[in-house]
Design a protein around this motif. Structure first.
Motif, mmCIF file in Angstrom:
data_model
loop_
_atom_site.group_PDB
_atom_site.id
_atom_site.type_symbol
_atom_site.label_atom_id
_atom_site.label_comp_id
_atom_site.label_asym_id
_atom_site.label_seq_id
_atom_site.Cartn_x
_atom_site.Cartn_y
_atom_site.Cartn_z
ATOM 1 N N ALA A 49 0.827 -1.283 0.078
ATOM 2 C CA ALA A 49 -0.058 -0.063 0.069
ATOM 3 C C ALA A 49 1.018 1.325 -0.114
ATOM 4 C CB ALA A 49 -0.772 0.035 1.229
ATOM 5 N N THR A 50 0.169 2.433 -0.255
ATOM 6 C CA THR A 50 0.989 3.768 -0.219
ATOM 7 C C THR A 50 0.604 4.537 1.160
ATOM 8 O OG1 THR A 50 -0.906 4.992 -1.168
ATOM 9 C CG2 THR A 50 0.796 3.993 -2.792
ATOM 10 N N PRO A 51 1.421 5.251 1.610
ATOM 11 C CA PRO A 51 1.300 6.034 2.852
ATOM 12 C C PRO A 51 -0.286 6.489 3.004
ATOM 13 C CG PRO A 51 3.480 6.425 2.347
ATOM 14 C CD PRO A 51 2.803 5.524 1.146
ATOM 15 N N LYS A 52 -0.522 7.004 1.574
ATOM 16 C CA LYS A 52 -1.898 7.891 1.400
ATOM 17 C C LYS A 52 -3.087 6.736 1.565
ATOM 18 C CE LYS A 52 -4.229 10.502 -2.132
ATOM 19 N NZ LYS A 52 -4.269 11.007 -3.629
ATOM 20 N N GLU A 53 -2.936 5.602 1.192
ATOM 21 C CA GLU A 53 -3.865 4.627 1.482
ATOM 22 C C GLU A 53 -4.121 4.278 2.892
ATOM 23 O OE1 GLU A 53 -2.422 1.738 -1.717
ATOM 24 O OE2 GLU A 53 -3.900 0.634 -1.054
ATOM 25 N N VAL A 54 -3.061 4.262 3.601
ATOM 26 C CA VAL A 54 -2.773 3.767 5.037
ATOM 27 C C VAL A 54 -3.817 5.017 5.672
ATOM 28 C CG1 VAL A 54 -1.635 3.622 7.042
ATOM 29 C CG2 VAL A 54 -0.652 2.715 5.162
ATOM 30 N N GLY A 55 -3.591 6.308 5.231
ATOM 31 C CA GLY A 55 -4.218 7.493 5.954
ATOM 32 C C GLY A 55 -5.759 7.538 5.668
ATOM 33 N N GLU A 56 -6.192 6.825 4.365
ATOM 34 C CA GLU A 56 -7.458 6.914 4.196
ATOM 35 C C GLU A 56 -8.152 5.722 4.867
ATOM 36 O OE1 GLU A 56 -7.093 6.859 -0.144
ATOM 37 O OE2 GLU A 56 -6.828 8.944 -0.107
ATOM 38 N N ARG A 57 -7.503 4.596 4.784
ATOM 39 C CA ARG A 57 -8.058 3.353 5.628
ATOM 40 C C ARG A 57 -8.316 3.562 7.018
ATOM 41 N NH1 ARG A 57 -10.939 -1.001 4.560
ATOM 42 N NH2 ARG A 57 -9.254 -2.435 5.681
ATOM 43 N N VAL A 58 -7.154 4.289 7.834
ATOM 44 C CA VAL A 58 -7.276 4.462 9.210
ATOM 45 C C VAL A 58 -8.449 5.350 9.438
ATOM 46 C CG1 VAL A 58 -6.167 5.514 11.320
ATOM 47 C CG2 VAL A 58 -4.586 4.008 9.637
ATOM 48 N N PHE A 59 -8.551 6.613 8.811
ATOM 49 C CA PHE A 59 -9.698 7.652 8.803
ATOM 50 C C PHE A 59 -11.048 6.715 8.857
ATOM 51 C CE2 PHE A 59 -12.766 10.720 7.363
ATOM 52 C CZ PHE A 59 -12.785 11.430 8.450
ATOM 53 N N LYS A 60 -11.255 5.910 7.734
ATOM 54 C CA LYS A 60 -12.497 5.342 7.789
ATOM 55 C C LYS A 60 -12.862 4.326 8.775
ATOM 56 C CE LYS A 60 -14.549 2.889 3.938
ATOM 57 N NZ LYS A 60 -14.165 2.044 2.969
ATOM 58 N N ALA A 61 -11.878 3.925 9.356
ATOM 59 C CA ALA A 61 -11.957 2.871 10.513
ATOM 60 C C ALA A 61 -12.007 3.439 11.615
ATOM 61 C CB ALA A 61 -10.786 1.784 10.541
ATOM 62 N N VAL A 62 -11.542 4.796 11.806
ATOM 63 C CA VAL A 62 -11.844 5.542 13.183
ATOM 64 C C VAL A 62 -13.457 6.016 13.084
ATOM 65 C CG1 VAL A 62 -11.403 7.617 14.203
ATOM 66 C CG2 VAL A 62 -9.542 6.312 13.513
ATOM 67 N N LYS A 63 -13.685 6.355 11.928
ATOM 68 C CA LYS A 63 -15.264 6.918 11.664
ATOM 69 C C LYS A 63 -16.170 5.640 11.967
ATOM 70 C CE LYS A 63 -14.887 10.971 11.573
ATOM 71 N NZ LYS A 63 -15.351 11.841 12.499
ATOM 72 N N ALA A 64 -15.843 4.666 11.550
ATOM 73 C CA ALA A 64 -16.645 3.314 11.544
ATOM 74 C C ALA A 64 -16.420 2.617 12.823
ATOM 75 C CB ALA A 64 -16.620 2.534 10.381
ATOM 76 N N LYS A 65 -15.574 2.978 13.717
ATOM 77 C CA LYS A 65 -15.107 2.343 14.741
ATOM 78 C C LYS A 65 -15.080 0.741 14.776
ATOM 79 C CE LYS A 65 -17.083 5.362 18.118
ATOM 80 N NZ LYS A 65 -17.279 5.654 19.224
ATOM 81 N N THR A 66 -14.201 0.543 13.711
ATOM 82 C CA THR A 66 -13.812 -0.896 13.417
ATOM 83 C C THR A 66 -12.963 -1.375 14.643
ATOM 84 O OG1 THR A 66 -14.092 -0.356 11.113
ATOM 85 C CG2 THR A 66 -12.954 -2.329 11.396
ATOM 86 N N ASP A 67 -12.559 -2.482 14.739
ATOM 87 C CA ASP A 67 -11.675 -2.887 15.838
ATOM 88 C C ASP A 67 -10.261 -3.348 15.280
ATOM 89 O OD1 ASP A 67 -13.481 -2.724 17.657
ATOM 90 O OD2 ASP A 67 -14.271 -4.855 17.213
ATOM 91 N N THR A 68 -10.155 -3.896 14.152
ATOM 92 C CA THR A 68 -8.851 -4.361 13.620
ATOM 93 C C THR A 68 -9.166 -4.230 11.929
ATOM 94 O OG1 THR A 68 -8.693 -5.828 15.594
ATOM 95 C CG2 THR A 68 -7.163 -6.171 13.575
ATOM 96 N N ILE A 69 -7.949 -3.663 11.483
ATOM 97 C CA ILE A 69 -7.919 -3.635 10.077
ATOM 98 C C ILE A 69 -6.534 -3.895 9.611
ATOM 99 C CG2 ILE A 69 -9.888 -1.697 9.623
ATOM 100 C CD1 ILE A 69 -7.484 0.223 9.009
ATOM 101 N N TYR A 70 -6.419 -4.629 8.454
ATOM 102 C CA TYR A 70 -5.465 -4.577 7.535
ATOM 103 C C TYR A 70 -5.520 -3.327 6.538
ATOM 104 C CZ TYR A 70 -4.926 -9.652 9.042
ATOM 105 O OH TYR A 70 -4.734 -10.454 9.805
#
Lengths: 244, 439
Positions: free
Chosen positions: A198-219
């Motif tokens: 992945a790119t660092p940009k993708e990491v940012g997007e995925r982390v943000f989404k997971a924070v908003k969705a209150k996901t517990d664990t993500i790859y």
């Protein structure tokens, strides 16, 4: 007032990806790290790109004694804390040199526990907040090529899961991120398979989404999920003979 | 550890160790062997290839933006696509842009890129206020047209051979809208399109697509595309300053090489020409589609197959342009080695140290790599040189050194300056070795 994100270990490439995404979404950002030159450049970048409210503070993950004071003297109490710092280190060197081994263990596990304990106690009192820990797929199974790093990350993953369990009834969310390969300095001279990287940009997007969705664990890339199921399920008798 | 890297045309491929940096202090410690800076790998050749390359993509922070005067300061690894996202919504645009936005600012300077507005605004270097360069002597020097000007001119278009461009301050162009008012005019043949270029030098942007495979009375038929930044009243959308990121398509795999042949290219050309059913067509389009039509197809280079392709771009002095273009197009025509995208443009005046543009016509074409191509291109090189023209180094992977030295009039001076700033050849590339630029 806008919500604040505290990024611990903010000078890394992954941290920049995360900071850019949160700044773009209107968060104010506190960058914390050891290298002020780097932080100042990132701070300027976030201000230009997003007209954001950004500040930089000194933070050393290994300076455990100061973690309490560091956190309680922040100009603004964060709503989201993201622990990004970590150190891959040199496995071979660390096998024979205790100092470099200790550095790996401290940077990836002990330092994170030390600072996140302080954060967790505050969030528990405030009955809100999100804690994000950047752990690693390397923590899911030890391999000869990086098990010192991996075992520290395994400890960190367990810590985060326990913390999530503790904080749930206090309204505090804990997110564990296992990025997989990310195009950063950490892997600059590794050949990594494209679909898994992945790119660092993708990491940012995925982390943000997971924070908003209150996901517990993500790859970061979902493809890692089946990959890790396979890796976890190789019988130990077979696994120990593999060159990994 | 070494990995295989190549630039956009997949030729040549080299085994290289890649180092990267996000802090100049850390960089100087890492430069232990001769190396060459490498940005986003969008040049077409070997200018940014060597056994050790310094990837600049992590050095990508935007440091300051003076929105009142349109002056931006950034690190060299930031992509033009990223800058557009920042500047367009605030009423500014790149002073010069090439046909892709996926290049770094450092790459734009090292190639001294030109755009459709060269005849009006010159090349990228024309808009630089100042920049810092980590040279081969280990010093970081600020340079501009007035300060360390020899370093400045040897760095603009210098293919990374003076050192690593660090921070850059440059001027932007004010816009009222993210749209372009476009006029497309069909030209029946080469004479006609050259006449049209001549009549439209007032136009800010101009470029022509040209059909290289047509002979007879339609030899060199073209579509001339003119453009101006649109005003707010002409912009059809609500948000006048939108830097949109289009949804992107990706070419999924390398096409087998038989897909591209004389027939398929002729068919493409016929359709492309026919789509303009009227002699003159006017429209208002978003800048992204106007400047970067190919960027929306990610990895379009795979159309040319695994063997890769070469892009061939030359410029001829205005006096010899017509005769020279006829000569070269006739040869290409005869060989049947056509290209999907042949682009013709009239440059304005420029006489810098080592930059490519000069007053006259430039033609750029793609050729898939196949047997006989390199011999054919050597012939073309000779014709270009005989007509007083030259080849663009950013698109070159195979020119013979004799042709280079014959066609770049300030090459000796350039060589002297890079020696001054890099006496021990700390910076070196496959291109500089091929052309014997480093002694």
């Amino acid at each position: 007032m806008e919500e604040n994100v505290l990024i611990l270990g903010a000078a890394s490439d992954m941290a920049v990806g995360i900071a850019r995404k949160f700044a773009a979404e209107g968060y104010s950002i506190t960058l914390a790290g050891r290298n002020m030159d780097r932080l100042k450049a990132i701070e300027a970048d976030l201000k230009v790109r997003h007209n954001g409210n950004v500040s930089s503070v000194m933070f050393d993950a290994l300076d455990f004694e100061n973690h309490y004071n560091f956190y309680h003297s922040l100009p603004e109490k964060p709503d989201v804390v993201i622990s990004v710092f970590g150190l891959l280190g040199d496995q071979e060197e660390a096998q024979s040199d205790w100092k470099s081994c200790q550095e790996i263990l401290f940077s990836n596990y002990v330092g994170a526990v030390s600072i996140l304990n302080v954060v967790a106690n505050d969030f528990e009192k405030r009955k809100k907040g999100v804690i994000v820990g950047i752990s690693s797929v390397a923590g899911e199974r030890g391999r000869q090529s990086n098990y010192l790093y991996g075992s520290a990350k395994a400890g960190f993953t367990s810590y985060l899961s326990g913390l999530r369990n503790r904080m749930f009834r206090h309204g505090v969310h804990v997110l564990t991120v296992k990025p997989g390969f990310v195009k950063t300095k950490m892997i600059e001279n590794m050949k990594t398979p494209g679909p898994l990287t992945a790119t660092p940009k993708e990491v940012g997007e995925r982390v943000f989404k997971a924070v908003k969705a209150k996901t517990d664990t993500i790859y970061v890339r979902p493809i890692w999920s089946p990959v890790m199921i396979m890796i976890r399920n190789i019988p130990e008798g077979v696994f120990k003979k593999m060159k990994l | 550890m070494k990995k295989s890297i190549s630039n956009w045309n997949n030729y040549p491929v080299v085994e290289a160790k890649e180092i990267s940096f996000d802090n100049p202090k850390e960089l100087s410690l890492k430069l232990t062997h001769s190396s060459i800076p490498h940005g986003n790998g969008r040049c077409y050749g070997d200018a940014s290839l060597f056994s050790e390359v310094v990837n600049t993509l992590r050095y990508d922070k935007v440091l300051a933006f003076d929105e009142t005067h349109g002056i931006i300061t950034c690190q060299s690894g930031v992509l033009l696509s990223e800058l557009l996202q920042i500047i367009v919504p605030r009423g500014w645009f790149l002073p010069v842009t090439p046909g892709t936005k996926f290049i770094t600012v450092g790459g734009a300077i090292a190639s001294d890129v030109h755009g459709k507005n060269h005849h009006v605004d010159g090349s990228f270097s024309n808009h630089i206020v100042s920049m810092s360069v980590l040279t081969g002597t280990g010093e970081t020097l600020i340079c501009s047209k007035n300060q360390n000007s020899d370093l400045f001119w040897a760095t603009c278009g210098g293919m990374g051979l003076t050192g690593i461009i660090l921070d850059v301050k440059f001027r932007l162009k004010g816009i009222h809208s993210s749209h372009i008012r476009q006029k497309q005019i069909k030209a029946e043949n080469l004479d006609h399109v050259m006449e049209l270029f001549d009549q439209n030098t007032e136009s800010t942007y101009s470029v022509a697509w040209i059909d290289c495979l047509k002979s007879g009375k339609n030899f060199g038929r073209s579509i001339l595309m003119l453009g101006e930044h649109a005003g707010t009243d002409e912009t059809p959308v609500e948000n006048k300053l939108l830097a949109k990121e289009k949804s992107l398509m990706t070419v999924p795999f390398h096409f087998p090489s038989f897909v591209l042949n004389g027939f398929s290219v002729k068919l493409f050309n016929a359709l492309y020409y026919a789509k303009n059913y009227k002699k003159e067509m006017n429209s208002v389009v978003h800048y992204d589609g106007y400047f970067y039509p190919l960027d929306s197809i990610l990895e379009w280079n795979k159309i040319y197959g695994k063997k890769g392709f070469v892009q061939y771009q030359f410029v001829l002095p205005l006096e010899t342009s017509k005769e020279g273009l006829k000569n070269i197009l006739t040869r290409i025509n005869k060989m049947g080695m056509g290209s999907f995208l042949a682009v013709l443009k009239l440059f304005g005046h420029q006489d810098d140290l080592i930059s490519f543009p000069m007053k006259g016509y430039t033609l750029a074409l793609d050729f898939p790599i196949r047997e006989g191509l390199f011999g054919f291109l050597d012939e073309l090189d000779q014709v270009v040189a005989d007509f007083g023209g030259r080849i663009y180094l950013s698109k070159d992977a195979r020119m013979k050194k004799e042709i280079f030295w014959k066609t770049y009039p300030h090459a000796t001076e350039f060589q002297r300056i890079i020696k001054k700033y890099d006496p021990d050849n700390r910076f070196n590339s496959n291109l500089s070795q091929r052309l014997m630029l480093k002694v």
